[in-house]
Design a protein around this motif. Structure first.
Motif, PDB file in Angstrom:
ATOM      1  N   CYS A 239       0.880  -0.809  -0.136  1.00  0.00           N
ATOM      2  CA  CYS A 239       0.421   0.102   0.071  1.00  0.00           C
ATOM      3  C   CYS A 239       0.620   1.470   0.055  1.00  0.00           C
ATOM      4  CB  CYS A 239      -1.114  -0.221   1.474  1.00  0.00           C
ATOM      5  SG  CYS A 239      -0.117   0.380   2.535  1.00  0.00           S
ATOM      6  N   PHE A 240       2.278   1.166   0.242  1.00  0.00           N
ATOM      7  CA  PHE A 240       2.849   2.654   0.557  1.00  0.00           C
ATOM      8  C   PHE A 240       3.535   2.783  -1.171  1.00  0.00           C
ATOM      9  CE2 PHE A 240       7.301   4.316   0.313  1.00  0.00           C
ATOM     10  CZ  PHE A 240       6.656   5.714   1.235  1.00  0.00           C
ATOM     11  N   ARG A 241       3.342   4.115  -1.743  1.00  0.00           N
ATOM     12  CA  ARG A 241       4.185   4.424  -2.479  1.00  0.00           C
ATOM     13  C   ARG A 241       4.362   5.242  -2.638  1.00  0.00           C
ATOM     14  NH1 ARG A 241       2.981   0.078  -4.328  1.00  0.00           N
ATOM     15  NH2 ARG A 241       1.672  -0.294  -5.920  1.00  0.00           N
ATOM     16  N   SER A 242       5.854   5.582  -2.929  1.00  0.00           N
ATOM     17  CA  SER A 242       6.847   6.416  -2.684  1.00  0.00           C
ATOM     18  C   SER A 242       6.852   7.671  -3.407  1.00  0.00           C
ATOM     19  CB  SER A 242       8.030   6.238  -2.714  1.00  0.00           C
ATOM     20  OG  SER A 242       8.649   5.360  -3.745  1.00  0.00           O
ATOM     21  N   VAL A 243       7.587   8.877  -3.461  1.00  0.00           N
ATOM     22  CA  VAL A 243       7.554   9.913  -4.526  1.00  0.00           C
ATOM     23  C   VAL A 243       8.399  10.061  -5.286  1.00  0.00           C
ATOM     24  CG1 VAL A 243       7.904  12.850  -4.484  1.00  0.00           C
ATOM     25  CG2 VAL A 243       6.522  11.800  -2.965  1.00  0.00           C
ATOM     26  N   ASP A 244       8.045  10.323  -6.659  1.00  0.00           N
ATOM     27  CA  ASP A 244       8.936   9.684  -7.799  1.00  0.00           C
ATOM     28  C   ASP A 244       9.721  11.743  -7.755  1.00  0.00           C
ATOM     29  OD1 ASP A 244       9.085   9.026 -11.117  1.00  0.00           O
ATOM     30  OD2 ASP A 244      10.766   9.763  -9.973  1.00  0.00           O
ATOM     31  N   PHE A 245      10.686  11.662  -6.875  1.00  0.00           N
ATOM     32  CA  PHE A 245      11.423  13.081  -7.186  1.00  0.00           C
ATOM     33  C   PHE A 245      12.203  13.923  -8.552  1.00  0.00           C
ATOM     34  CE2 PHE A 245      11.133  14.122  -2.756  1.00  0.00           C
ATOM     35  CZ  PHE A 245      11.098  12.672  -2.208  1.00  0.00           C
ATOM     36  N   ALA A 246      11.825  12.886  -9.244  1.00  0.00           N
ATOM     37  CA  ALA A 246      12.924  12.912 -10.716  1.00  0.00           C
ATOM     38  C   ALA A 246      11.445  13.331 -11.531  1.00  0.00           C
ATOM     39  CB  ALA A 246      13.287  11.975 -11.247  1.00  0.00           C
ATOM     40  N   GLY A 247      10.550  13.087 -10.487  1.00  0.00           N
ATOM     41  CA  GLY A 247       9.582  13.332 -12.206  1.00  0.00           C
ATOM     42  C   GLY A 247       8.509  14.906 -11.919  1.00  0.00           C
ATOM     43  N   PRO A 248       7.592  14.592 -12.999  1.00  0.00           N
ATOM     44  CA  PRO A 248       7.100  16.271 -12.479  1.00  0.00           C
ATOM     45  C   PRO A 248       6.203  16.345 -11.507  1.00  0.00           C
ATOM     46  CG  PRO A 248       6.286  14.886 -13.803  1.00  0.00           C
ATOM     47  CD  PRO A 248       6.914  14.232 -13.939  1.00  0.00           C
TER      48      PRO A 248
END
Length: 96
Positions: A84-93
């Motif tokens: 259930c955990f989804r990390s933030v894509d810091f390289a994405g918009p």
């Protein structure tokens, strides 16, 4: 290859506490505990696939989180994430 395995299991119910014990035991058989829910494992590709299937069979994808970090592989293969955990894509918009 070196794999880092991390997990977060919901222990609010007796079933969750059982899942936590089964996942911890499976990780202890394959790797070395470096923190309470973090293990380092040196395994080959076939062992990794079997280990991943074993852990996925134990967790509840709606309540728990399971993450694999492939330390010695190319960047796009380093992290596999389940649950259930989804990390933030810091390289994405960044959307606000």
């Amino acid at each position: 290859m070196l794999i880092i395995v991390t997990y977060d299991v919901s222990t609010e119910t007796a079933a969750g506490r059982k899942r936590l014990r089964r996942i911890a035991k499976a990780c202890e058989r394959v790797g070395q505990r470096v923190q309470k829910s973090v293990f380092e494992c040196t395994i080959n590709e076939m062992q990794f696939e079997q280990f991943e299937r074993e852990l996925l069979a134990e967790i509840d994808l709606n309540q728990d989180s399971l993450r694999f970090y492939r330390i010695t592989e190319p960047v796009e293969l380093r992290i596999k994430q389940h649950g259930c955990f989804r990390s933030v894509d810091f390289a994405g918009p960044l959307l606000i």
